[in-house]
Design a protein around this motif. Sequence first.
Motif, PDB file in Angstrom:
ATOM      1  N   ALA A  52      -4.956  -1.056  -6.232  1.00  0.00           N
ATOM      2  CA  ALA A  52      -4.350  -1.351  -4.847  1.00  0.00           C
ATOM      3  C   ALA A  52      -3.117  -1.076  -4.995  1.00  0.00           C
ATOM      4  O   ALA A  52      -2.296  -1.529  -5.655  1.00  0.00           O
ATOM      5  CB  ALA A  52      -4.899  -2.646  -4.326  1.00  0.00           C
ATOM      6  N   VAL A  53      -2.806  -0.576  -3.840  1.00  0.00           N
ATOM      7  CA  VAL A  53      -1.272  -0.214  -3.563  1.00  0.00           C
ATOM      8  C   VAL A  53      -0.819  -1.350  -2.556  1.00  0.00           C
ATOM      9  O   VAL A  53      -1.582  -1.542  -1.593  1.00  0.00           O
ATOM     10  CB  VAL A  53      -0.895   1.180  -2.914  1.00  0.00           C
ATOM     11  CG1 VAL A  53       0.609   1.363  -2.534  1.00  0.00           C
ATOM     12  CG2 VAL A  53      -1.301   2.292  -3.786  1.00  0.00           C
ATOM     13  N   LEU A  54       0.299  -2.012  -2.743  1.00  0.00           N
ATOM     14  CA  LEU A  54       0.410  -2.994  -1.783  1.00  0.00           C
ATOM     15  C   LEU A  54       1.997  -2.812  -1.470  1.00  0.00           C
ATOM     16  O   LEU A  54       3.070  -2.999  -2.100  1.00  0.00           O
ATOM     17  CB  LEU A  54       0.497  -4.262  -2.729  1.00  0.00           C
ATOM     18  CG  LEU A  54       0.605  -5.586  -1.405  1.00  0.00           C
ATOM     19  CD1 LEU A  54      -0.569  -6.800  -1.744  1.00  0.00           C
ATOM     20  CD2 LEU A  54       1.994  -6.286  -1.495  1.00  0.00           C
ATOM     21  N   LEU A  55       2.327  -2.570  -0.039  1.00  0.00           N
ATOM     22  CA  LEU A  55       3.156  -2.304   0.643  1.00  0.00           C
ATOM     23  C   LEU A  55       3.650  -3.707   1.195  1.00  0.00           C
ATOM     24  O   LEU A  55       3.179  -4.014   2.402  1.00  0.00           O
ATOM     25  CB  LEU A  55       3.341  -1.299   1.610  1.00  0.00           C
ATOM     26  CG  LEU A  55       4.686  -1.275   2.489  1.00  0.00           C
ATOM     27  CD1 LEU A  55       6.021  -1.152   1.608  1.00  0.00           C
ATOM     28  CD2 LEU A  55       4.755  -0.313   3.558  1.00  0.00           C
ATOM     29  N   GLY A  56       4.761  -4.608   0.803  1.00  0.00           N
ATOM     30  CA  GLY A  56       4.817  -5.902   1.214  1.00  0.00           C
ATOM     31  C   GLY A  56       6.438  -6.091   1.336  1.00  0.00           C
ATOM     32  O   GLY A  56       7.368  -5.254   0.953  1.00  0.00           O
ATOM     33  N   CYS A  57       6.813  -7.000   2.042  1.00  0.00           N
ATOM     34  CA  CYS A  57       8.118  -7.487   2.406  1.00  0.00           C
ATOM     35  C   CYS A  57       8.860  -7.880   0.963  1.00  0.00           C
ATOM     36  O   CYS A  57       8.200  -8.463   0.123  1.00  0.00           O
ATOM     37  CB  CYS A  57       8.155  -8.709   3.577  1.00  0.00           C
ATOM     38  SG  CYS A  57      10.005  -9.080   3.935  1.00  0.00           S
ATOM     39  N   VAL A 106      -2.640  -1.704   0.972  1.00  0.00           N
ATOM     40  CA  VAL A 106      -2.378  -3.160   1.805  1.00  0.00           C
ATOM     41  C   VAL A 106      -1.076  -3.141   2.273  1.00  0.00           C
ATOM     42  O   VAL A 106       0.023  -2.917   1.579  1.00  0.00           O
ATOM     43  CB  VAL A 106      -2.619  -4.256   0.985  1.00  0.00           C
ATOM     44  CG1 VAL A 106      -2.151  -5.431   1.533  1.00  0.00           C
ATOM     45  CG2 VAL A 106      -4.025  -4.285   0.345  1.00  0.00           C
ATOM     46  N   VAL A 107      -0.759  -3.350   3.567  1.00  0.00           N
ATOM     47  CA  VAL A 107       0.479  -3.724   4.296  1.00  0.00           C
ATOM     48  C   VAL A 107       0.517  -5.055   4.355  1.00  0.00           C
ATOM     49  O   VAL A 107      -0.218  -5.591   5.167  1.00  0.00           O
ATOM     50  CB  VAL A 107       0.668  -2.893   5.460  1.00  0.00           C
ATOM     51  CG1 VAL A 107       1.916  -3.379   6.182  1.00  0.00           C
ATOM     52  CG2 VAL A 107       0.835  -1.455   5.478  1.00  0.00           C
ATOM     53  N   LEU A 108       1.447  -5.740   3.852  1.00  0.00           N
ATOM     54  CA  LEU A 108       1.509  -7.361   3.788  1.00  0.00           C
ATOM     55  C   LEU A 108       2.812  -8.151   4.667  1.00  0.00           C
ATOM     56  O   LEU A 108       3.763  -7.518   3.947  1.00  0.00           O
ATOM     57  CB  LEU A 108       1.616  -8.060   2.290  1.00  0.00           C
ATOM     58  CG  LEU A 108       1.354  -9.316   2.102  1.00  0.00           C
ATOM     59  CD1 LEU A 108       0.079  -9.984   2.688  1.00  0.00           C
ATOM     60  CD2 LEU A 108       1.790  -9.912   0.518  1.00  0.00           C
TER      61      LEU A 108
END
Length: 227
Positions: A52-57, A106-108
């Motif tokens: 998974a690619v996770l784009l988070g703050c 995922v945008v978190l």
Amino acid sequence: MNDVTPGTPATPREALDLLLAGNQRFTDGTPRHPNQDAGRRADTASAQHPYAVLLGCSDSRLAAEIIFDQGLGDLFVVRTAGHAVGSEVLGSIEYGVSVLGCPLVVVLGHDACGAIAAARAAVENGTTAPGYVRDVIERVTPSVLAARAAGVSENDGFIDTHVRHTVDLVLDRSRELADQVASGRTAVVGLSYRLAEGSVRLVTSRGLDVPQGPATAFATAPASNSR
């Protein structure tokens, strides 16, 4: 316990289920800390195969591998304040999807987000910030304006709107990602994390149940070594 997460998920739905199961363990206080031992370190030294690619703050309380109970080589993580999106972020997401073959993006988002609070203050009070912090605020401001136009007043509503806008933005701006989603090889989901509880909830999704089509030239390329 330091066991290995069984198998690499082949579909977006499997990847999301694996991620949510890890968050449930974290929330329950029963993490397994998988893929964090010397064997895993050695196995991933020459190549990576994240699922998974996770784009988070960038918030220090939002460490992805901890809150989803994952280990080395499991997640391809991109973090910016307010999960603001620029060309470098889009390139990193495309790398994770097209080169590394991740079936999930995922945008978190999360509650008590400082970037959203700053953007709301800028809209409501005309406050500004120095340096490049202003650029972050400007990237978050369209979400705040949209939420206000829709009559949103609660913090969760602003957070959810920003998560949805970020999901829409990465799909609108990245033709490569949009094609992967349309083919069913990748899905994009937006999640919101609650700091006190440690839990995530689904805000939005794109392509979770699209039948998988033929592989593209990028997607069939072997997973690359670390950048």
